[in-house]
Design a protein around this motif. Structure first.
Motif, PDB file in Angstrom:
ATOM      1  N   LYS A  46      68.356-150.769  52.808  1.00 36.53           N
ATOM      2  CA  LYS A  46      68.567-151.925  51.960  1.00 36.53           C
ATOM      3  C   LYS A  46      67.205-152.461  51.584  1.00 36.53           C
ATOM      4  N   LYS A  47      67.190-153.322  50.564  1.00 33.86           N
ATOM      5  CA  LYS A  47      65.932-153.907  50.166  1.00 33.86           C
ATOM      6  C   LYS A  47      65.411-154.736  51.314  1.00 33.86           C
ATOM      7  N   MET A  48      64.218-154.429  51.739  1.00 33.63           N
ATOM      8  CA  MET A  48      63.696-155.115  52.910  1.00 33.63           C
ATOM      9  C   MET A  48      62.186-154.986  52.980  1.00 33.63           C
ATOM     10  N   ILE A  49      61.616-155.831  53.821  1.00 31.74           N
ATOM     11  CA  ILE A  49      60.185-155.769  54.128  1.00 31.74           C
ATOM     12  C   ILE A  49      60.032-155.073  55.473  1.00 31.74           C
TER      13      ILE A  49
ATOM     14  N   ALA B  39      51.618-145.111  49.099  1.00 33.78           N
ATOM     15  CA  ALA B  39      52.079-143.872  49.735  1.00 33.78           C
ATOM     16  C   ALA B  39      53.599-143.818  49.720  1.00 33.78           C
ATOM     17  N   HIS B  40      54.229-144.957  49.919  1.00 30.31           N
ATOM     18  CA  HIS B  40      55.692-145.060  49.881  1.00 30.31           C
ATOM     19  C   HIS B  40      56.199-144.852  48.456  1.00 30.31           C
ATOM     20  N   ASP B  41      55.617-145.570  47.523  1.00 33.84           N
ATOM     21  CA  ASP B  41      56.087-145.534  46.133  1.00 33.84           C
ATOM     22  C   ASP B  41      55.791-144.192  45.468  1.00 33.84           C
ATOM     23  N   PHE B  42      54.586-143.656  45.697  1.00 33.98           N
ATOM     24  CA  PHE B  42      54.200-142.426  45.008  1.00 33.98           C
ATOM     25  C   PHE B  42      54.932-141.202  45.547  1.00 33.98           C
TER      26      PHE B  42
ATOM     27  N   GLN C  34      67.901-147.262  45.138  1.00 32.36           N
ATOM     28  CA  GLN C  34      66.748-147.178  44.234  1.00 32.36           C
ATOM     29  C   GLN C  34      66.201-145.759  44.180  1.00 32.36           C
ATOM     30  N   ILE C  35      66.120-145.117  45.318  1.00 31.51           N
ATOM     31  CA  ILE C  35      65.620-143.742  45.352  1.00 31.51           C
ATOM     32  C   ILE C  35      66.516-142.832  44.524  1.00 31.51           C
ATOM     33  N   LYS C  36      67.820-142.980  44.707  1.00 21.54           N
ATOM     34  CA  LYS C  36      68.750-142.110  43.986  1.00 21.54           C
ATOM     35  C   LYS C  36      68.687-142.358  42.482  1.00 21.54           C
TER      36      LYS C  36
ATOM     37  N   HIS D 292      56.620-146.112  34.585  1.00 20.99           N
ATOM     38  CA  HIS D 292      57.203-147.244  33.859  1.00 20.99           C
ATOM     39  C   HIS D 292      58.631-147.507  34.316  1.00 20.99           C
ATOM     40  N   ALA D 293      59.390-146.435  34.533  1.00 11.14           N
ATOM     41  CA  ALA D 293      60.764-146.609  35.033  1.00 11.14           C
ATOM     42  C   ALA D 293      60.753-147.230  36.427  1.00 11.14           C
ATOM     43  N   PHE D 294      59.790-146.826  37.220  1.00  9.07           N
ATOM     44  CA  PHE D 294      59.653-147.379  38.570  1.00  9.07           C
ATOM     45  C   PHE D 294      59.315-148.869  38.499  1.00  9.07           C
ATOM     46  N   GLU D 295      58.451-149.238  37.556  1.00  8.73           N
ATOM     47  CA  GLU D 295      58.088-150.647  37.394  1.00  8.73           C
ATOM     48  C   GLU D 295      59.307-151.487  37.010  1.00  8.73           C
ATOM     49  N   GLN D 296      60.120-150.975  36.094  1.00  9.99           N
ATOM     50  CA  GLN D 296      61.318-151.709  35.681  1.00  9.99           C
ATOM     51  C   GLN D 296      62.279-151.903  36.850  1.00  9.99           C
ATOM     52  N   MET D 297      62.301-150.960  37.774  1.00  8.53           N
ATOM     53  CA  MET D 297      63.224-151.028  38.903  1.00  8.53           C
ATOM     54  C   MET D 297      62.685-151.919  40.025  1.00  8.53           C
ATOM     55  N   THR D 298      61.379-151.893  40.267  1.00  9.55           N
ATOM     56  CA  THR D 298      60.815-152.586  41.434  1.00  9.55           C
ATOM     57  C   THR D 298      59.869-153.728  41.098  1.00  9.55           C
ATOM     58  N   GLY D 299      59.328-153.735  39.869  1.00  9.27           N
ATOM     59  CA  GLY D 299      58.322-154.735  39.518  1.00  9.27           C
ATOM     60  C   GLY D 299      56.912-154.329  39.876  1.00  9.27           C
ATOM     61  N   ARG D 300      56.743-153.175  40.502  1.00 11.05           N
ATOM     62  CA  ARG D 300      55.405-152.710  40.890  1.00 11.05           C
ATOM     63  C   ARG D 300      54.882-151.765  39.814  1.00 11.05           C
ATOM     64  N   LYS D 301      53.765-152.147  39.205  1.00 13.70           N
ATOM     65  CA  LYS D 301      53.233-151.428  38.046  1.00 13.70           C
ATOM     66  C   LYS D 301      52.115-150.477  38.450  1.00 13.70           C
ATOM     67  N   TYR D 302      52.195-149.254  37.942  1.00 17.37           N
ATOM     68  CA  TYR D 302      51.149-148.267  38.172  1.00 17.37           C
ATOM     69  C   TYR D 302      50.808-147.565  36.855  1.00 17.37           C
ATOM     70  N   GLU D 303      49.545-147.170  36.722  1.00 20.18           N
ATOM     71  CA  GLU D 303      49.070-146.405  35.569  1.00 20.18           C
ATOM     72  C   GLU D 303      48.365-145.146  36.061  1.00 20.18           C
ATOM     73  N   LEU D 304      48.300-144.135  35.197  1.00 20.19           N
ATOM     74  CA  LEU D 304      47.595-142.900  35.576  1.00 20.19           C
ATOM     75  C   LEU D 304      46.140-143.197  35.914  1.00 20.19           C
ATOM     76  N   PHE D 305      45.510-144.023  35.090  1.00 15.53           N
ATOM     77  CA  PHE D 305      44.149-144.499  35.327  1.00 15.53           C
ATOM     78  C   PHE D 305      44.217-146.017  35.225  1.00 15.53           C
ATOM     79  N   GLU D 306      44.113-146.689  36.344  1.00 15.96           N
ATOM     80  CA  GLU D 306      44.371-148.127  36.395  1.00 15.96           C
ATOM     81  C   GLU D 306      43.057-148.889  36.387  1.00 15.96           C
ATOM     82  N   TYR D 307      42.832-149.617  35.282  1.00 14.95           N
ATOM     83  CA  TYR D 307      41.589-150.384  35.157  1.00 14.95           C
ATOM     84  C   TYR D 307      41.784-151.787  35.698  1.00 14.95           C
ATOM     85  N   SER D 308      40.764-152.269  36.403  1.00 12.67           N
ATOM     86  CA  SER D 308      40.749-153.647  36.890  1.00 12.67           C
ATOM     87  C   SER D 308      39.335-154.165  36.747  1.00 12.67           C
TER      88      SER D 308
END
Length: 808
Positions: free
Chosen positions: A5-8, A152-155, A193-195, A251-267
């Motif tokens: 379940k969704k949890m910390i 590591a979990h998300d990727f 979410q995984i499925k 992008h699909a993962f971001e829509q599902m979880t709110g966690r955003k990732y890019e191939l090359f992430e600039y900050s």
């Protein structure tokens, strides 16, 4: 294992990755290798418990004879249409390379999860860098890099979804130890979410490509010069599409979880002039440092590389600020003889192509550097040094210019590649509570601190991070646990330099380890001591007394060894010291903390039986009654100082190089002090006398049958069996033990088992195999700083006598 379940949860990087990998596969072919072993072990454990994947089946876990066998099993299982994975690192990944070329050449979807680790070169190292995955970059596998436990979990899921869509196999990797063994608080993915990320249509497509006698075809033929080249080029379209597929999945993962990732992430600053490009956990250190520098008026940025293979020129150039003037590419690997490390060459080629294509107006100045080999520390101070280097002129001006092919974090006094840095530079740590725990491998300190992290991370609003430093000796070696707590997510993949709280679990560390160099002014020092609050001050070395006074520390003592012994837990002080930490830190109310500790004990030790759990409960209940605050005098009274690690008569190499490593100062050794080809003098182990065990073996001659098993099983050569002529006994020290030889025809021969107490680690193996060996409690109370310990002194006299007798 976290619930579905969704949890910390508060777990390490290995478990974070394995949690997803187990759920999206049907076969796991394993052969454990450090630091990836936990992933394989967890998969094996979960399968044995009947835990199911997202399709309601229990995955098959197959342990092979080697990593090569595991890769062959993966290849074979994939060809049957099974969703299959493996976990590996270092030399294990090298053994998988032949199968990996085949798997990629056949466009077979799979994910290999790798805790990236050093390769054995001049020496073996079990610690983390990118040498292994860089050696696999030509296999045709895509390479996706995680920088944190959450990633590591998300990727693990993003890689699985992308491989099924693209048909390109993936290496999902993260830094060995720094990420694989870091414990952190993260948001877990639910099975639903995984499925959602693994549509059945892609699984069915994978199945249809399987070798099947009902639909026969041939795969894996031999090709001649007339067609092989053309065959290799048929896959180009798949690799061209893969970066876009991975970004779509992100992008699909971001829509599902709110966690955003890019191939090359600039900050960083939108108009940055100086940019660092990096991959893995070091990216978090660079990002946090760049934020601090930008607040001070700098214009810096960082690109964190997520998808390293295929390397997308378009996505990279989109991420690069148009204002950039100079770039430093940091590789966590070394490629001897190359014009630069792998990612440096990729970035250079990408920038040149961007210029040729008209996407860049000018070419930024690019330098490359190496950092962090074998888990070498990579701190904000080192990041600042790299940014400072980028500020220098690209070309020589008054003798100053940017240094290319540099190293950071070491002192290269041979080829002078290293950058200088100021270790005093630190980021704002005011919102963190930081604690250090000094213990011994296998004494339970690390396990107790992992439980502390979980208790705080899962029962408060605080975020928690734990990292545990130990060397490759593991059991019996010194361990240092680094714990951080704060109100926001902690992105600090480097060691604690100044702690609010330090606990010393072994009293003799006060003589050997400069622990209090790492404590803040006004901090708290907890010491496991055989001396009570009235006696302990007089037994502390002078440098410890001075540090306590000068830093205005609050000092507490407990005889945890005695509490453990009295509650039936002799030698296991971890639960006792953990209870003290919660009592002194104030992170949780005392009663709540004790309840949570007992709950963690129940979870951790229930499989060992109710008696073990009850003993731990008794230890917790007895702890606070034996915890005392020490009244600190106004001035130091002791004149004793740090013990010398090795004697003055040791060889030069031992005194100048080995001693630095033994004392914990190996990081300060320059390149010139290291053997060029890894060739060391032999016999240096005999100079390392750690004297760490409270319990040491004692020989009982009347019970001994002289089988030699005790000496045979001793892993540190503590017990030595000797035969000698009885005439030598006239010169023996008082109390020297001997027995007639247990054989006929040698009446003049005597037998002795001698114990070298300084080398004993208290493993108890000798006691388990031999009834003639018992343990005696050699507590630190027997030690006075100005006197030799009686047992140790007696042992040394006996050993000296035996050596003389044998030489004669």
């Amino acid at each position: 294992m976290p619930a579905n379940k969704k949890m910390i949860a508060t777990i390490d990087g290995n478990e974070a990755a394995a949690y997803v990998a187990y759920r999206v596969n049907e076969v796991c072919a394993i052969y454990p290798i450090t630091p990836s072993s936990t992933m394989a072990e967890l998969a094996d454990e979960w399968s044995a418990k009947g835990i199911k994947n997202i399709w309601g089946n229990v995955p098959d876990i197959i342990e092979m004879q080697s990593e090569g066998g595991a890769a062959g099993t993966v290849h074979g299982a994939l060809q049957t249409g099974s969703l299959t994975t493996t976990f590996t690192a270092s030399q294990g990944l090298m053994l998988m390379l032949p199968n990996m070329y085949k798997i990629a050449g056949e466009l077979t979807a799979t994910v290999f999860h790798v805790a990236a680790r050093s390769l054995a070169a001049q020496a073996l190292s079990i610690f983390g860098d990118h040498q292994d995955v860089m050696a696999a970059r030509t296999t045709g596998f895509a390479m996706l890099a995680s920088a944190s436990v959450q990633e590591a979990h998300d990727f693990a899921l993003i890689a699985q979804a992308a491989t099924l869509r693209s048909r390109i196999p993936f290496i999902h990797f993260f830094d060995g130890f720094r990420t694989s063994h870091e414990v952190n608080k993260l948001a877990m993915l639910s099975d639903e979410q995984i499925k959602k990320m693994i549509p059945d249509e892609f699984v069915f497509a994978h199945r249809k490509r399987a070798l099947n006698p009902d639909h026969p075809f041939i795969r894996g033929t031999a090709q001649n010069p007339d067609v092989y080249f053309q065959g290799r080029e048929t896959v180009n379209g798949f690799y061209d599409r893969t970066p876009g597929i991975v970004q779509d999945v992100m992008h699909a993962f971001e829509q599902m979880t709110g966690r955003k990732y890019e191939l090359f992430e600039y900050s960083g600053a939108a108009d940055a002039k100086h940019v660092i490009i990096i991959m893995g956990s070091g990216g978090e250190t660079v990002e946090e440092t760049a934020k601090a520098l930008n607040l001070a008026g700098e214009k810096t940025g960082v690109i964190k590389v997520r998808l390293y293979r295929p390397f997308s020129t378009a996505h990279f150039l989109d991420a690069l600020p148009a204002t950039v003037q100079s770039i430093a590419v940091l590789d966590r690997t070394k490629e001897s003889g190359a014009t630069g490390e792998p990612m440096y060459q990729d970035v250079l080629a990408t920038l040149v192509e961007g210029l040729q294509q008209g996407r860049l107006r000018s070419l930024p100045h690019v330098i490359g550097g190496r950092y962090g080999l074998s888990s070498k520390e990579f701190t904000p101070a080192m990041v600042k040094a790299v940014y400072d280097e980028l500020k220098k002129p690209a070309h020589s001006t008054n003798g100053e210019q940017q240094k290319n092919h540099f190293t950071i974090g070491i002192n290269d006094d041979v080829t002078h590649t290293s950058l200088d840095y100021d270790p005093a530079f630190v980021l704002d740590e005011s919102e963190w509570r930081q604690a250090l725990f000094f213990g011994l491998g296998a004494d339970g300190t690390v396990g107790a601190n992992k439980n502390s992290i979980k208790i705080i991370g899962e029962n408060t609003d605080l975020y928690a991070q734990g990292y545990f430093v130990y060397d490759s000796k593991k059991s019996g070696a010194r361990t240092v646990s680094h714990l951080r707590f704060g109100p926001h997510p902690i992105h600090a993949p480097y060691l604690i330099s100044k702690a609010d709280f330090i606990a010393c679990h072994q009293f003799n560390f006060t003589e050997k380890v400069e622990m209090l160099d790492f404590i803040k002014k006004g901090g708290t020092f907890l010491l496991n001591s055989p001396y009570d609050k009235e006696e302990v001050w007089s037994h502390l070395p002078g440098h410890v007394q001075k540090a306590i006074i000068e830093k205005q520390l609050k000092c507490y003592v407990i005889d945890a060894t005695a509490v453990a012994r009295d509650t039936g837990m002799s030698g296991r002080i971890n639960t006792i010291m953990q209870t003290c930490f919660f009592a002194l830190s104030g992170v949780l109310p005392k009663d709540e903390a004790i309840a949570q500790i007992k709950q963690a004990i129940q979870k951790t030790y229930s499989k060992k039986g109710a008696s073990v759990v009850d003993q731990n409960f008794k230890a917790v209940d007895a702890t606070l009654a034996h915890l005392y605050e020490v009244t600190v005098p106004a001035k130091a009274t002791s004149h004793s100082e740090m013990q010398s690690v090795v004697p003055d008569h040791a060889p030069d190499f031992v005194r100048n190089t080995t001693a630095m490593m033994l004392s914990g100062h190996g990081d300060d050794l320059p390149v010139s002090s290291m053997p060029q080809d890894g060739t060391y003098p032999s016999g240096t182990t005999r100079w390392e006398k750690r004297n760490i065990s409270d319990l040491v073996p004692v020989w009982q001659p009347d019970l001994c049958i002289q089988c030699g098993n005790c000496a045979f099983v001793c892993p540190h050569s503590v017990i030595r069996a000797k035969f000698y002529n009885s005439g030598f006994l006239k010169d023996a020290p008082e109390g020297f033990q001997s027995a007639p030889i247990n054989a006929r025809g040698f009446p003049e021969t005597k037998y002795t088992l001698q114990v070298y107490a300084e080398d004993c680690t208290g493993c108890n193996l000798c006691v388990e195999v031999c009834p003639a060996i018992s343990l005696t409690d050699r507590t630190v109370k027997a030690i006075n700083m100005a006197e030799k310990e009686p047992i140790l002194k007696h042992a040394k006299e006996n050993i000296t006598f035996l050596k003389v007798a044998l030489e004669q």
